[in-house]
Design a protein around this motif. Structure first.
Motif, short mmCIF file in Angstrom:
data_model
loop_
_atom_site.label_atom_id
_atom_site.label_comp_id
_atom_site.label_asym_id
_atom_site.label_seq_id
_atom_site.Cartn_x
_atom_site.Cartn_y
_atom_site.Cartn_z
N UNK A 64 0.86 -1.18 0.00
CA UNK A 64 0.00 0.00 0.00
C UNK A 64 0.89 1.23 0.00
N UNK A 65 0.29 2.38 -0.05
CA UNK A 65 1.05 3.63 -0.06
C UNK A 65 1.85 3.74 1.23
N UNK A 66 3.14 4.06 1.12
CA UNK A 66 4.02 4.17 2.28
C UNK A 66 4.97 2.99 2.42
N UNK A 67 4.76 1.92 1.67
CA UNK A 67 5.64 0.74 1.72
C UNK A 67 7.01 1.12 1.16
N UNK A 68 8.10 0.66 1.82
CA UNK A 68 9.46 0.98 1.40
C UNK A 68 10.13 -0.28 0.88
N UNK A 69 10.74 -0.16 -0.31
CA UNK A 69 11.45 -1.27 -0.93
C UNK A 69 12.75 -0.72 -1.48
N UNK A 70 13.89 -1.19 -0.94
CA UNK A 70 15.22 -0.77 -1.40
C UNK A 70 15.37 0.76 -1.43
N UNK A 71 15.00 1.41 -0.34
CA UNK A 71 15.08 2.87 -0.18
C UNK A 71 14.18 3.62 -1.17
N UNK A 72 13.20 2.95 -1.71
CA UNK A 72 12.18 3.59 -2.55
C UNK A 72 10.84 3.39 -1.86
N UNK A 73 10.11 4.49 -1.69
CA UNK A 73 8.82 4.44 -1.00
C UNK A 73 7.70 4.53 -2.03
N UNK A 74 6.65 3.74 -1.81
CA UNK A 74 5.47 3.80 -2.67
C UNK A 74 4.72 5.08 -2.29
N UNK A 75 4.71 6.05 -3.21
CA UNK A 75 4.07 7.33 -2.92
C UNK A 75 2.69 7.44 -3.54
N UNK A 76 2.44 6.68 -4.62
CA UNK A 76 1.15 6.80 -5.27
C UNK A 76 0.82 5.49 -5.99
N UNK A 77 -0.43 5.07 -5.83
CA UNK A 77 -0.92 3.90 -6.55
C UNK A 77 -2.07 4.36 -7.43
N UNK A 78 -1.86 4.32 -8.74
CA UNK A 78 -2.90 4.70 -9.70
C UNK A 78 -3.57 3.44 -10.21
N UNK A 79 -4.51 3.62 -11.12
CA UNK A 79 -5.22 2.49 -11.70
C UNK A 79 -4.28 1.62 -12.53
N UNK A 80 -3.31 2.24 -13.24
CA UNK A 80 -2.44 1.48 -14.12
C UNK A 80 -0.97 1.49 -13.77
N UNK A 81 -0.58 2.12 -12.64
CA UNK A 81 0.84 2.18 -12.31
C UNK A 81 1.05 2.45 -10.82
N UNK A 82 2.29 2.21 -10.41
CA UNK A 82 2.71 2.48 -9.04
C UNK A 82 3.90 3.43 -9.12
N UNK A 83 3.88 4.50 -8.31
CA UNK A 83 4.96 5.49 -8.31
C UNK A 83 5.81 5.29 -7.06
N UNK A 84 7.12 5.14 -7.29
CA UNK A 84 8.09 5.01 -6.21
C UNK A 84 8.91 6.29 -6.15
#
Length: 169
Positions: free
Chosen positions: A134-154
């Protein structure tokens, strides 16, 4: 033959002289005037001639060493166990030491937030993980900042953003 009879006599003479000149030139180039068995080679002394020592350019040496190392590495990879030969996932994006691929995005009936289904594979170990984020998850010093219908922004620690679209076969 009709063409030959129609030529002027001066042209015929010029052609004949050209042919004779070619035959003479050919005979001078091909025929050897002296007998091969009568040549005198007793004055040849091989010790008077010196060949310079051959050296190899440093660039060639470096290229050969790099090629040998690459072949060595290839042999090591070929003899490695099958677990180490697992291929990287297709359609993924490298985030640090992980290759990430978005498999899907959905919203559960109980909440309004969106959840992304990610496949993350370590680049060297090639282990594959399937994770719901979900938004806020951190993976390899990259944080999930936005989840759209067709993409995820790190968003990285340095402020860089990476948008990973949903993987479609």
């Amino acid at each position: 033959m009709k063409l030959w009879t129609q030529l002027a006599p001066i042209v015929k003479v010029a052609i004949g002289l050209a042919v004779l000149l070619c035959v003479y030139d050919f005979s001078q180039r091909v025929m050897i005037a002296t007998n091969v068995n009568t040549r005198d080679v007793s004055d040849f002394d091989a010790s008077r001639y010196q060949v310079p020592t051959l050296t190899q350019a440093s660039e060639v040496t470096a290229w050969l060493e790099a090629r040998a190392q690459a072949q060595e590495q290839q042999q090591v990879e070929e003899t490695a166990p099958e677990e180490a030969k697992t291929p990287l996932i297709e359609g993924g994006v490298n985030l640090g030491e992980m290759r990430v691929r978005v498999r899907g995005i959905y919203s559960p009936a109980q909440s309004s937030e969106q959840i992304a289904l990610l496949e993350a594979q370590h680049l060297t170990e090639r282990s594959l993980e399937l994770t719901e984020v979900t938004q806020g998850y951190v993976l390899e010093n990259y944080e999930v900042t936005k989840i759209n219908v067709g993409s995820v922004t790190f968003t990285g620690a340095d402020g860089s953003t990476v948008v990973i679209p949903v993987f479609d076969y």
